[in-house]
Structure formats: structure tokens, C-alpha cells
Design an enzyme around this catalytic site. Structure first.
Site, PDB file in Angstrom:
ATOM      1  N   LEU A  75      18.700  20.461  50.194  1.00 26.05           N
ATOM      2  CA  LEU A  75      17.417  21.156  50.624  1.00 26.05           C
ATOM      3  C   LEU A  75      16.243  20.476  49.923  1.00 26.05           C
ATOM      4  O   LEU A  75      14.873  20.483  50.388  1.00 26.05           O
ATOM      5  CB  LEU A  75      17.093  22.693  50.024  1.00 26.05           C
ATOM      6  CG  LEU A  75      17.228  23.144  48.861  1.00 26.05           C
ATOM      7  CD1 LEU A  75      15.836  23.099  48.068  1.00 26.05           C
ATOM      8  CD2 LEU A  75      17.835  24.677  48.751  1.00 26.05           C
TER       9      LEU A  75
ATOM     10  N   GLY B  24      23.137  19.814  47.530  1.00 30.65           N
ATOM     11  CA  GLY B  24      24.261  19.974  48.569  1.00 30.65           C
ATOM     12  C   GLY B  24      25.332  19.778  48.125  1.00 30.65           C
ATOM     13  O   GLY B  24      26.502  20.091  48.644  1.00 30.65           O
TER      14      GLY B  24
ATOM     15  N   MET C 162      22.985  25.167  51.856  1.00 33.50           N
ATOM     16  CA  MET C 162      21.940  24.432  51.289  1.00 33.50           C
ATOM     17  C   MET C 162      21.972  24.684  49.787  1.00 33.50           C
ATOM     18  O   MET C 162      21.534  25.999  49.338  1.00 33.50           O
ATOM     19  CB  MET C 162      20.646  24.641  51.916  1.00 33.50           C
ATOM     20  CG  MET C 162      20.830  24.162  53.439  1.00 33.50           C
ATOM     21  SD  MET C 162      19.130  24.351  54.284  1.00 33.50           S
ATOM     22  CE  MET C 162      18.814  22.284  53.807  1.00 33.50           C
ATOM     23  N   CYS C 163      21.678  23.734  48.876  1.00 33.88           N
ATOM     24  CA  CYS C 163      21.409  23.931  47.383  1.00 33.88           C
ATOM     25  C   CYS C 163      20.470  22.676  47.305  1.00 33.88           C
ATOM     26  O   CYS C 163      20.491  21.892  48.231  1.00 33.88           O
ATOM     27  CB  CYS C 163      22.648  24.082  46.475  1.00 33.88           C
ATOM     28  SG  CYS C 163      23.783  22.593  46.352  1.00 33.88           S
ATOM     29  N   TRP C 164      20.194  22.405  45.782  1.00 38.16           N
ATOM     30  CA  TRP C 164      18.950  21.404  45.909  1.00 38.16           C
ATOM     31  C   TRP C 164      19.780  20.046  45.937  1.00 38.16           C
ATOM     32  O   TRP C 164      19.202  19.369  46.948  1.00 38.16           O
ATOM     33  CB  TRP C 164      18.862  21.131  44.244  1.00 38.16           C
ATOM     34  CG  TRP C 164      17.811  22.319  43.729  1.00 38.16           C
ATOM     35  CD1 TRP C 164      17.489  23.394  44.530  1.00 38.16           C
ATOM     36  CD2 TRP C 164      17.309  22.569  42.591  1.00 38.16           C
ATOM     37  NE1 TRP C 164      16.337  24.148  43.878  1.00 38.16           N
ATOM     38  CE2 TRP C 164      16.359  23.580  42.720  1.00 38.16           C
ATOM     39  CE3 TRP C 164      17.189  21.434  41.118  1.00 38.16           C
ATOM     40  CZ2 TRP C 164      15.504  23.949  41.398  1.00 38.16           C
ATOM     41  CZ3 TRP C 164      16.235  22.122  40.363  1.00 38.16           C
ATOM     42  CH2 TRP C 164      15.498  23.203  40.416  1.00 38.16           C
TER      43      TRP C 164
END
Ligand SMILES: O=C(CO)[C@H](O)[C@H](O)COP(=O)(O)O
Length: 136
Positions: free
Chosen positions: A101, A61, A57-59
């Protein structure tokens, strides 16, 4: 089954995803906050065969998906709803699931995980297509 998970930031969605994975799988959580390094660690864990699946997950994706896909043998797919997650497994044999996320509600993220992990393996009709990218 062994799963490797990492997120470059935290919030309710991340903690919900981590809790779901830890409750259902033998889960390693990677403690890195640089999305390229985090993605590479998760992707290598999958490509090397130590972990069956990875979740990132990252800001957005997107960065984690792009980065994970640089590792040969990794097929990372960004999903934002369960149909995408399910068919990334079924039609692409995705072995890493990425999600935003910031833009995925916690319950939707869990539904994506359930859909992704519910698929036993790729659709046999898609295997010839998937074989064309396997190892790349
Ligand atoms: O979504 C992302 C990458 O696609 C990152 O989470 C976002 O860009 C924040 O990264 P950083 O903390 O390095 O500024």
C-alpha cells in the site's frame, strides 16, 4: 464472484482498491489492522471456499503474503505491476493477491487487479507444477 479484502492501514491506494473491488465483485472487507491476523482471516476465507479470491495490502505486501501462505490451500502472490499479477494467476493459480500500500500507485494497483481477475484459470501446461504445491 465473492472476494475478501483487507489492508492493515489506509491511504488513497487502499480506498481505490476497495472501491474497485466493491464495484466489481461481491466484496467483504475485513476490519483488522494486525497484518498477521488480517492475513489469516482473508486466507481462511479463501481456503474454506467461502470466497473465490482474496486481496491483501500492507505497507510492503510481503508480510501479508508470507502470513497468508501459512494457510494450506492458499497461494498468495505479491504483485507490483500487472504482468506479475496476471502470471501469478496463469502460472501459479494464485488465489490471493497482495500488494504494497506504500509503493503501489492507485492506478497501478487497479491495473494489477484487472490483470489478476482477467485470467480464467491456470495455463494447462503449468497445472502439473501447481498440483505439486496444491494443499500445502
Ligand atoms: O508491511 C507490513 C508487514 O509486511 C506492515 O504493514 C508494516 O510492518 C506495519 O505494521 P505495523 O502497523 O504492525 O507496525
Amino acid at each position: 464472484m465473492k472476494v475478501i479484502f483487507g489492508a492493515d492501514d489506509t491511504n488513497e491506494c487502499v480506498t481505490t482498491v476497495a472501491a474497485y473491488l466493491e464495484a466489481n465483485f461481491e466484496t467483504r472487507i475485513v476490519d483488522l489492522t494486525s497484518w498477521p491476523e488480517l492475513s489469516e482471516a482473508v486466507a481462511r476465507g479463501v481456503a474454506d471456499g467461502e470466497y473465490r479470491f482474496g486481496v491483501l495490502m500492507c505497507w510492503t505486501g510481503t508480510g501479508t503474503a508470507i502470513s497468508a501462505n501459512k494457510v494450506p490451500g492458499v497461494r498468495a502472490a505479491l504483485a507490483w505491476e500487472p504482468w506479475i499479477a496476471r502470471n501469478a494467476r496463469l502460472w501459479n493459480d494464485a488465489n490471493v493477491l497482495t500488494m504494497s500500500l506504500k509503493r503501489t500507485a492507485p492506478d497501478v494497483a487497479v491495473d494489477c487487479l484487472k490483470a489478476f481477475f482477467a485470467v480464467d484459470g491456470p495455463d494447462p501446461e503449468e497445472v502439473p507444477q501447481i498440483d505439486k504445491i496444491r494443499g500445502r
